[in-house]
Design a protein around this motif. Structure first.
Motif, PDB file in Angstrom:
ATOM      1  N   GLN A  84      42.230  29.307  40.790  1.00 30.27           N
ATOM      2  CA  GLN A  84      41.953  28.365  41.868  1.00 30.27           C
ATOM      3  C   GLN A  84      40.511  28.468  42.343  1.00 30.27           C
ATOM      4  OE1 GLN A  84      44.774  29.220  44.956  1.00 30.27           O
ATOM      5  NE2 GLN A  84      43.918  31.205  45.457  1.00 30.27           N
ATOM      6  N   ARG A  85      40.073  27.387  42.988  1.00 32.26           N
ATOM      7  CA  ARG A  85      38.732  27.305  43.570  1.00 32.26           C
ATOM      8  C   ARG A  85      38.872  26.897  45.028  1.00 32.26           C
ATOM      9  NH1 ARG A  85      34.478  23.372  44.568  1.00 32.26           N
ATOM     10  NH2 ARG A  85      32.428  24.167  43.942  1.00 32.26           N
ATOM     11  N   HIS A  86      38.416  27.756  45.920  1.00 34.86           N
ATOM     12  CA  HIS A  86      38.434  27.435  47.339  1.00 34.86           C
ATOM     13  C   HIS A  86      37.206  26.601  47.687  1.00 34.86           C
ATOM     14  CE1 HIS A  86      41.819  29.970  48.614  1.00 34.86           C
ATOM     15  NE2 HIS A  86      41.412  30.817  47.683  1.00 34.86           N
ATOM     16  N   ALA A  87      37.410  25.523  48.420  1.00 36.93           N
ATOM     17  CA  ALA A  87      36.290  24.691  48.842  1.00 36.93           C
ATOM     18  C   ALA A  87      35.347  25.507  49.724  1.00 36.93           C
ATOM     19  CB  ALA A  87      36.805  23.468  49.596  1.00 36.93           C
ATOM     20  N   ASN A  88      34.056  25.330  49.517  1.00 41.75           N
ATOM     21  CA  ASN A  88      33.016  25.966  50.341  1.00 41.75           C
ATOM     22  C   ASN A  88      33.096  27.489  50.315  1.00 41.75           C
ATOM     23  OD1 ASN A  88      32.218  23.332  51.216  1.00 41.75           O
ATOM     24  ND2 ASN A  88      33.899  23.381  52.713  1.00 41.75           N
ATOM     25  N   ALA A  89      33.573  28.048  49.199  1.00 41.13           N
ATOM     26  CA  ALA A  89      33.686  29.510  49.114  1.00 41.13           C
ATOM     27  C   ALA A  89      32.661  30.109  48.163  1.00 41.13           C
ATOM     28  CB  ALA A  89      35.092  29.899  48.672  1.00 41.13           C
ATOM     29  N   GLY A  90      31.665  29.334  47.770  1.00 36.21           N
ATOM     30  CA  GLY A  90      30.627  29.865  46.910  1.00 36.21           C
ATOM     31  C   GLY A  90      30.943  29.673  45.441  1.00 36.21           C
ATOM     32  N   PRO A  91      29.973  29.990  44.565  1.00 42.27           N
ATOM     33  CA  PRO A  91      30.161  29.805  43.123  1.00 42.27           C
ATOM     34  C   PRO A  91      31.314  30.655  42.591  1.00 42.27           C
ATOM     35  CG  PRO A  91      27.851  30.210  43.669  1.00 42.27           C
ATOM     36  CD  PRO A  91      28.646  30.507  44.902  1.00 42.27           C
ATOM     37  N   ALA A  92      31.947  30.151  41.566  1.00 44.54           N
ATOM     38  CA  ALA A  92      33.049  30.883  40.949  1.00 44.54           C
ATOM     39  C   ALA A  92      33.179  30.432  39.505  1.00 44.54           C
ATOM     40  CB  ALA A  92      34.353  30.644  41.703  1.00 44.54           C
ATOM     41  N   HIS A  93      33.956  31.188  38.744  1.00 44.71           N
ATOM     42  CA  HIS A  93      34.170  30.843  37.345  1.00 44.71           C
ATOM     43  C   HIS A  93      35.486  31.461  36.887  1.00 44.71           C
ATOM     44  CE1 HIS A  93      32.474  34.929  36.852  1.00 44.71           C
ATOM     45  NE2 HIS A  93      33.254  34.972  35.785  1.00 44.71           N
ATOM     46  N   LEU A  94      35.899  31.070  35.689  1.00 46.14           N
ATOM     47  CA  LEU A  94      37.048  31.675  35.019  1.00 46.14           C
ATOM     48  C   LEU A  94      36.570  32.251  33.699  1.00 46.14           C
ATOM     49  CD1 LEU A  94      40.119  32.174  34.551  1.00 46.14           C
ATOM     50  CD2 LEU A  94      40.204  29.895  33.510  1.00 46.14           C
ATOM     51  N   ALA A  95      36.937  33.491  33.447  1.00 47.99           N
ATOM     52  CA  ALA A  95      36.629  34.127  32.170  1.00 47.99           C
ATOM     53  C   ALA A  95      37.861  34.905  31.726  1.00 47.99           C
ATOM     54  CB  ALA A  95      35.427  35.058  32.292  1.00 47.99           C
ATOM     55  N   VAL A  96      38.343  34.606  30.524  1.00 48.28           N
ATOM     56  CA  VAL A  96      39.495  35.300  29.954  1.00 48.28           C
ATOM     57  C   VAL A  96      39.064  35.865  28.611  1.00 48.28           C
ATOM     58  CG1 VAL A  96      41.884  35.119  29.203  1.00 48.28           C
ATOM     59  CG2 VAL A  96      41.068  33.701  31.099  1.00 48.28           C
ATOM     60  N   THR A  97      39.058  37.179  28.497  1.00 48.37           N
ATOM     61  CA  THR A  97      38.608  37.838  27.277  1.00 48.37           C
ATOM     62  C   THR A  97      39.583  38.945  26.887  1.00 48.37           C
ATOM     63  OG1 THR A  97      37.201  39.296  28.608  1.00 48.37           O
ATOM     64  CG2 THR A  97      36.163  37.337  27.662  1.00 48.37           C
ATOM     65  N   VAL A  98      39.436  39.410  25.657  1.00 41.87           N
ATOM     66  CA  VAL A  98      40.233  40.535  25.162  1.00 41.87           C
ATOM     67  C   VAL A  98      39.497  41.818  25.529  1.00 41.87           C
ATOM     68  CG1 VAL A  98      41.239  41.642  23.139  1.00 41.87           C
ATOM     69  CG2 VAL A  98      41.178  39.135  23.299  1.00 41.87           C
ATOM     70  N   GLU A  99      40.094  42.604  26.401  1.00 43.67           N
ATOM     71  CA  GLU A  99      39.472  43.855  26.830  1.00 43.67           C
ATOM     72  C   GLU A  99      39.501  44.891  25.711  1.00 43.67           C
ATOM     73  OE1 GLU A  99      37.736  46.522  29.766  1.00 43.67           O
ATOM     74  OE2 GLU A  99      37.888  44.335  29.544  1.00 43.67           O
ATOM     75  N   SER A 100      40.625  44.966  25.014  1.00 43.31           N
ATOM     76  CA  SER A 100      40.742  45.896  23.892  1.00 43.31           C
ATOM     77  C   SER A 100      41.834  45.398  22.964  1.00 43.31           C
ATOM     78  CB  SER A 100      41.068  47.315  24.378  1.00 43.31           C
ATOM     79  OG  SER A 100      42.333  47.342  25.034  1.00 43.31           O
TER      80      SER A 100
END
Length: 556
Positions: free
Chosen positions: A297-313
């Motif tokens: 989710q993205r909150h309005a007026n809560a600053g920059p954000a992103h989604l990153a999904v990676t394989v940790e191991s």
């Protein structure tokens, strides 16, 4: 084995790009749309499907209904802009009784609908130019009937609505239930992305296909072209293809809150303002398709954000995102959703109470996972109000105790309800506990129920028959070996036959062969095998390869 060899046949099965054969996969409860720039339908009677389907596609969307009415808005999720456009419509509809059905089509500005019985060819049943047309359609036996169609307009006022009149129900035409819809995902990679015009998975708006890598996705208003504003939630759902057996841990980074499930099991739960990433425990995954669901989710007026999904191991992809060509837009039965939103306004009398109720209609025999609920109340003194949720399961839940809301004006509240408390009727009870000659209002109620169940994404039985293969002057058969995947809740049966020439193979009987055994059929010049699969409808049992040893005389 060359599963794509000319002359082989597939029955509810598909040859995968990775080289194995498994079941045809569907996105269920939805249809498939494809966008095309420009109005390509001058005459819906004569335009061919092949002509339209061969045009460049601007995007793909997965609506949850066959009632599409975009008004003057640009159809979302299809990569279209203002101006003339054409939209292809594809899927299957389950017709549950034999007899003479009625089909009705309204297409703005113009369009057509074609239907095909199971195993049959398409027939153009209806054309329409924004007047509404109806036609009969004979159903010989219950089953999934394929449909395809298209609609186009020059002025971006677009609609395409299909309704049916079943022979066993009184009345006239009615909407098609989403539970009777599905669409194939052949040729597609990526996630189904459902967009909600609010945080906490509330206020659903539209869905699209996203084939971008999830290594780094910056959050922006109207993400992925969905009409969801500046504060929103995305649910990304798909199946991930694991090639290498082993233990995998994943890292999920979404600063404004996230949740995730893998094969129906929760692996992340930070659906709040906590910006810490989640590193999941290492999970053992065998080769094959696995269900992945991510809420971000993205909150309005809560600053920059992103989604990153990676394989940790893991044994592969460590430190990187899951390759896009290893994701397909299939919604597994482990975590699905249904939603309802109401803007009905209820007045809260001074020292009185009022109830606003939402009704959900999920499929039968589901298991609730959780529910996200939201409400908006207004009052000059908000501390006078309390909010209780009646979930129709015999237990009321307090969402806002008396005195817990401060200030004045509108206030939005949210809660997560455990699946054990989830029902079909959701009553928001707002009470005013102070005698102050002031009244309030309940102005908005929202519920999204996440559940397990519904129509299976893969068929319970499917089959593959190879083309007859010429092997030379065979004198003896050796062992027949193969490797199957994801067989815990499914099976593969292999049968074999031989023949003197390709044309005579069809007359020969099939013989069962166990893995590693030698076929007990006469050695002949041609050989053929068939695969019969079963699955539980969730885990797609598949065959990676098959290999036959044999001896043949040299030929001059």
């Amino acid at each position: 084995a060359d599963f794509a060899m000319e002359g082989s046949t597939l029955d509810a099965a598909a040859g995968e790009a990775a080289g194995f054969v498994g079941p045809t996969a569907y996105v269920t409860g939805r249809i498939r749309l494809s966008g095309i720039a420009g109005n390509l339908i001058d005459d819906p009677e004569t335009i061919s499907w092949a002509t339209l389907a061969g045009s460049p596609i601007t995007g793909t969307a997965f609506p949850r209904s066959l009632d599409l009415d975009y008004g003057t808005d640009v159809p979302p999720g299809l990569g279209l802009s203002t101006g003339s456009s054409t939209i292809l419509v594809e899927g299957e509809v389950y017709l549950d009784v034999a007899g003479n059905w009625g089909f009705e089509l309204v297409a703005n500005d113009r369009g057509f609908l074609e239907l095909a019985a199971p195993g049959g060819d398409f027939t153009r049943v209806l054309t329409d130019a924004n007047t509404g047309t109806a036609a009969p359609y004979a159903v010989r036996a219950p089953g999934w009937h394929r449909f395809r169609g298209a609609f186009a307009n020059t002025e971006m006022v677009m609609a395409f609505a299909v309704r049916t009149d079943p022979p066993n129900l009184p009345g006239n035409f009615r909407d098609v239930s989403s539970e009777n819809l599905r669409a194939g995902v052949d040729g597609l990679t990526g996630f189904v992305v459902d967009g909600f015009d609010g945080t906490f998975l509330l206020d659903y708006r539209s869905s699209t296909l996203v084939s971008d890598s999830l290594e780094e996705v910056p959050f922006v208003p109207d993400q992925f072209g969905l009409p969801i504003g500046v504060g929103w939630t995305l649910r990304l759902t798909g199946q991930v293809l694991i090639d290498v057996d082993g233990d995998y841990a994943f890292r999920i980074d979404a600063q404004h809150g996230h949740r995730a499930w893998l094969d129906g099991v929760a692996i992340a739960d930070r659906f709040d303002d906590n910006d810490a990433p989640t590193v999941t425990p290492a999970l053992h995954l065998e080769p094959g398709w696995h269900d992945l669901v991510i809420d971000a989710q993205r909150h309005a007026n809560a600053g920059p954000a992103h989604l990153a999904v990676t394989v940790e191991s893991g044994p592969t992809w460590a430190g990187a995102a899951i390759p896009v060509d290893h994701v397909r837009p299939v919604v597994g039965r482990g975590v699905r959703w249904t939603s309802r939103t109401s803007g009905a306004v209820f007045n809260v009398p001074d020292t009185g109470s009022v109830t606003g109720t939402l009704y959900l209609t999920p499929p039968a025999d589901i298991r609730p996972v959780l529910a996200d609920v939201g409400f908006t109340v207004e009052h000059p003194v908000l501390s006078s109000l309390s909010v209780v949720l009646d979930t129709s399961t015999g237990q009321n839940l307090t969402l806002a105790p008396p005195g817990s809301i401060n200030g004045s004006g509108p206030h939005f509240g949210h809660a997560v309800v455990p699946g054990t408390n989830a029902g079909t009727a959701w009553g928001f009870i707002v009470s005013d506990g102070s005698l102050d000659l002031m009244t309030g209002q309940l102005t908005e109620t929202l519920v999204t129920l996440s559940y397990a169940g519904g129509v299976a994404p893969v068929p319970p039985v499917y089959a593959y028959v190879s083309a007859p293969r010429e092997l030379g002057d065979v004198v003896a058969w050796g062992a027949l070996h193969w490797a199957a995947r994801q067989t815990a809740n499914g099976s593969v049966t292999v049968q074999f036959r031989s023949c003197d020439d390709a044309a005579s193979c069809a007359a020969q009987p099939w013989t069962d062969v166990l893995e590693g055994e030698t076929p007990t059929v006469p050695p002949r010049r041609f050989a053929q095998y068939q695969l019969a699969f079963t699955s539980d409808g969730d885990v797609p049992t598949a065959l990676d390869w098959i290999e036959l040893a044999y001896s043949a005389r040299p030929e001059s």
